[in-house]
Design a protein around this motif. Structure first.
Motif, PDB file in Angstrom:
ATOM      1  N   CYS A 243       0.832  -1.202   0.000  1.00 48.25           N
ATOM      2  CA  CYS A 243       0.000   0.000   0.000  1.00 48.25           C
ATOM      3  C   CYS A 243       0.870   1.256   0.000  1.00 48.25           C
ATOM      4  N   GLU A 244       0.366   2.301  -0.621  1.00 47.69           N
ATOM      5  CA  GLU A 244       1.078   3.575  -0.638  1.00 47.69           C
ATOM      6  C   GLU A 244       1.125   4.184   0.759  1.00 47.69           C
ATOM      7  N   LYS A 245       0.010   4.122   1.482  1.00 49.69           N
ATOM      8  CA  LYS A 245      -0.075   4.620   2.853  1.00 49.69           C
ATOM      9  C   LYS A 245      -0.935   3.647   3.645  1.00 49.69           C
ATOM     10  N   SER A 246      -0.640   3.502   4.926  1.00 50.64           N
ATOM     11  CA  SER A 246      -1.411   2.557   5.729  1.00 50.64           C
ATOM     12  C   SER A 246      -1.398   2.973   7.189  1.00 50.64           C
ATOM     13  N   PRO A 305       0.118  -5.054   3.308  1.00 47.92           N
ATOM     14  CA  PRO A 305       0.816  -4.267   4.333  1.00 47.92           C
ATOM     15  C   PRO A 305       2.285  -4.089   3.978  1.00 47.92           C
ATOM     16  N   PRO A 306       2.919  -3.067   4.507  1.00 48.44           N
ATOM     17  CA  PRO A 306       4.336  -2.822   4.216  1.00 48.44           C
ATOM     18  C   PRO A 306       5.225  -3.722   5.066  1.00 48.44           C
ATOM     19  N   PRO A 307       6.542  -3.718   4.819  1.00 47.73           N
ATOM     20  CA  PRO A 307       7.456  -4.442   5.715  1.00 47.73           C
ATOM     21  C   PRO A 307       7.353  -3.900   7.133  1.00 47.73           C
ATOM     22  N   ARG A 308       7.649  -4.741   8.082  1.00 43.51           N
ATOM     23  CA  ARG A 308       7.461  -4.354   9.480  1.00 43.51           C
ATOM     24  C   ARG A 308       8.322  -3.164   9.877  1.00 43.51           C
ATOM     25  N   HIS A 309       9.548  -3.092   9.349  1.00 43.73           N
ATOM     26  CA  HIS A 309      10.438  -2.009   9.765  1.00 43.73           C
ATOM     27  C   HIS A 309      10.019  -0.663   9.178  1.00 43.73           C
ATOM     28  N   GLU A 310       9.051  -0.652   8.253  1.00 37.89           N
ATOM     29  CA  GLU A 310       8.534   0.610   7.729  1.00 37.89           C
ATOM     30  C   GLU A 310       7.299   1.089   8.489  1.00 37.89           C
TER      31      GLU A 310
END
Length: 611
Positions: A243-246, A305-310
């Motif tokens: 996603c671009e933003k979450s 969802p993005p990677p956890r570190h992001e």
């Protein structure tokens, strides 16, 4: 004899008589108009007076004579044109340098184009725990980002959440001060909650592209967070684009109650929708077990969802936010609590109140869907209760009134001063319900009399965390909101009769929910009296404890669902978060504008997630 002309009586002394040879007819016009034959002719007109003769060929010309172009500067161009060309060139040069200045002074663009400089920030200097870090580019400009080591525990612990958010605020202020000192121009600090670039924050992805943070180890790691997110899976499917933003909400709290967490969850969903963020839920450490044991899965997103570190707990302008009950109020600030006053009981402004209410309502509409079995039961229960208030043979035109009553006891006390150390008396609930019935039906019958038939078909629907309330004399005849899962009192439990002359295996003494819902009782569910380590049981509960907690949560949610759907009016105390949830479930028009949400706990209004 013909008559003669006598001129002796005329007024004029002299008179000129034209000679007989003078022709009095006008000359032909220049346009060959012959004119009328006689004065009475229809061809007579004055066109000859509108035209003038052509100009004399001897008059000078009105336009100046053409001159031959003279040779200008250097014999081929004028000086004025040279100056114009010079101005054009100077303008282009100024535009070029202006664009170059904007490019070099942008806080993000230099990082995207400049290769990584080990002399500025070394990867070996990155902390081994989540923390904000300062960044300095080749021109000496300072910015900051948040470093979360890859492979860190997800979600972060409550302590990490709190520490990172505190350090984010300190780092944003420090960067602002350093940039102001270097530029010698005071800069206004907008706060780390600001959506603008005033905090000089660089997101993780941009920091990785610039080389400040290490890149992900592999592309497969980008979907690690899916394993703990509700309703998301990558098994047997093609991974969706990130996603671009979450915004990811973590269901974890040291508060045993479910109401405050649910209100924060709904409000966070509303904020995510307003900001165009995808929304995810993490339930890996939720005290009530799995989210889908109580509710249905949230709406699926078209992206992953993005990677956890992001996923960063701060600042608010981060591309991928992760929010928990530990940081929600601090992160969303005044938007959630409606003000920065130290008095939590201060009445909210109507504009802030409605804004918070609408955000929570967005979350309710999307997320409040009970699991399939409980949802079927609630629907049937609501239809049954609504049918009871219909007067027979009136085709639904004459109905009684369904009054919902929510009584909260346990460790929640009223806001009203005289009851802050105890509870709201039960008779106040009963008297308020009686007043509502009288106002409704005292003058609605035939000829303005009392509508006794409709009043007799009215009913009270009761829900409480204290099972002893159901036996109160003041509320005698009230119907339970739901009977699928009930919190029982100790006296209602059947204890096995054992022979006292024989030694038996020890069994823990059963306990009930007399007095209402207490946090200590909740955390000790499923724990034997021989185990005194409450904190260990709280962090790592047994399977039986999770099952019992889930049952408590399901009972609470079904109570609220029936009260909101089957009641025409709801009576409750605003000090209880469940009362505020009921207002959201009823909707702004019904609860606030029509006054069907009745608070008997002082003059305090609806206040969202504030205490």
């Amino acid at each position: 004899m013909p008559p003669t002309l006598d001129l002796s009586r005329t007024r004029h002394a002299k008179m000129i008589i034209s000679p007989p040879r003078i022709n009095l007819r006008r000359a032909a016009s220049y346009h060959h108009d012959k004119g009328p034959v006689s004065a009475t002719s229809s061809r007579f007109n004055f066109d000859h007076l509108m035209f003038s003769p052509p100009p004399s060929p001897g008059l000078p010309s009105l336009s100046p004579p053409l001159r031959k172009p003279s040779k200008g500067f250097a014999g081929f161009v004028r000086p004025r044109r040279v100056v114009r060309y010079i101005l054009y060139i100077c303008g282009l040069v100024l535009i070029f340098y202006a664009l170059k200045w904007l490019y070099t002074h942008s806080p993000v663009l230099p990082f995207l184009s400049r290769p990584y400089d080990h002399s500025l920030v070394s990867r070996a200097d990155l902390p081994d725990h989540p923390a904000p870090i300062l960044l300095t580019d080749s021109r000496g400009r300072i910015s900051w980002t948040v470093s979360i080591p890859q492979g860190s525990e997800f979600p972060l612990t409550a302590e990490d959440f709190t520490n990172v958010c505190e350090k984010c605020r300190e780092t944003a202020e420090q960067v602002q001060q350093l940039r102001s000192q270097k530029s010698s121009i005071p800069q206004a600090y907008l706060g780390f909650l600001s959506h603008t670039s005033g905090s000089h924050f660089i997101d993780v992805k941009e920091a990785q592209q610039a080389g400040y943070l290490p890149a992900p180890a592999s592309a497969d790691k980008a979907q690690d967070a899916v394993k703990t997110l509700v309703g998301e899976t990558v098994e047997g499917t093609i991974p969706k684009p990130v996603c671009e933003k979450s915004l990811t909400f973590v269901l974890e709290s040291d508060d045993a109650g479910l109401g405050k967490t649910l209100m924060m969850l709904w409000t966070a969903y509303g904020l995510a929708q307003n900001e165009g963020r995808a929304f995810f839920i993490d339930d890996s450490r939720w005290a009530y077990g799995k989210y889908m044991d109580i509710f249905q899965a949230p709406p699926r997103e078209d992206c992953g969802p993005p990677p956890r570190h992001e996923m960063l707990p701060c600042p608010l302008e981060a591309r991928h936010l992760v929010v928990s009950t530990w940081t929600a109020i601090d992160l969303f600030g005044e938007l959630l609590v409606g003000g920065s006053s130290d008095d939590p009981l201060e009445r909210l402004k109507p504009s802030a109140q409605k804004k918070m209410f609408n955000l929570a309502r967005l979350g309710h509409d999307a997320l409040f869907r009970l699991n399939k079995d409980d949802n079927v039961y609630v629907d049937n229960r609501v239809r049954d209760l609504m049918a009871r208030r219909i007067v027979p043979k009136t085709k639904g035109k004459q109905n009684g009134l369904a009054i919902g009553i929510h009584v909260r006891r346990g460790d929640r006390h009223p806001f009203e001063y005289q009851y802050r150390s105890s509870y709201m008396p039960v008779n106040i609930y009963a008297e308020t319900a009686r007043e509502i019935l009288e106002d409704k039906f005292n003058h609605t019958g035939p000829h303005g009399a009392e509508d006794a038939v409709a009043k007799s078909h009215s009913l009270m629907i009761l829900a409480s965390d204290d099972p002893m309330i159901y036996q109160a004399t003041e509320l005698k005849g009230a119907t339970l909101a739901q009977e699928r899962i009930k919190l029982a009192a100790k006296q209602e439990m059947k204890q096995p009769e054992l022979d006292r002359n024989v030694m038996h295996k020890f069994h823990d003494e059963a306990f009930g929910w007399e007095g209402g819902f207490f946090s200590a009782m909740f955390w000790n569910l499923g724990q034997s009296s021989s185990n005194a380590d409450v904190e260990a049981h709280k962090k790592s509960p047994s399977a039986d404890a999770i099952r019992l907690r889930s049952l408590v949560g399901r009972a609470y949610m079904m109570d609220l669902a029936v009260l909101a759907d089957a009641s025409d009016v709801v009576i409750c105390t605003v000090s209880a978060v469940g009362c505020r949830l009921l207002a959201v479930m009823m909707g702004w028009e019904s609860a606030m504008e029509k006054g069907n949400w009745v608070n008997i706990d002082g003059g305090y209004g609806w206040r969202g997630v504030s205490s």
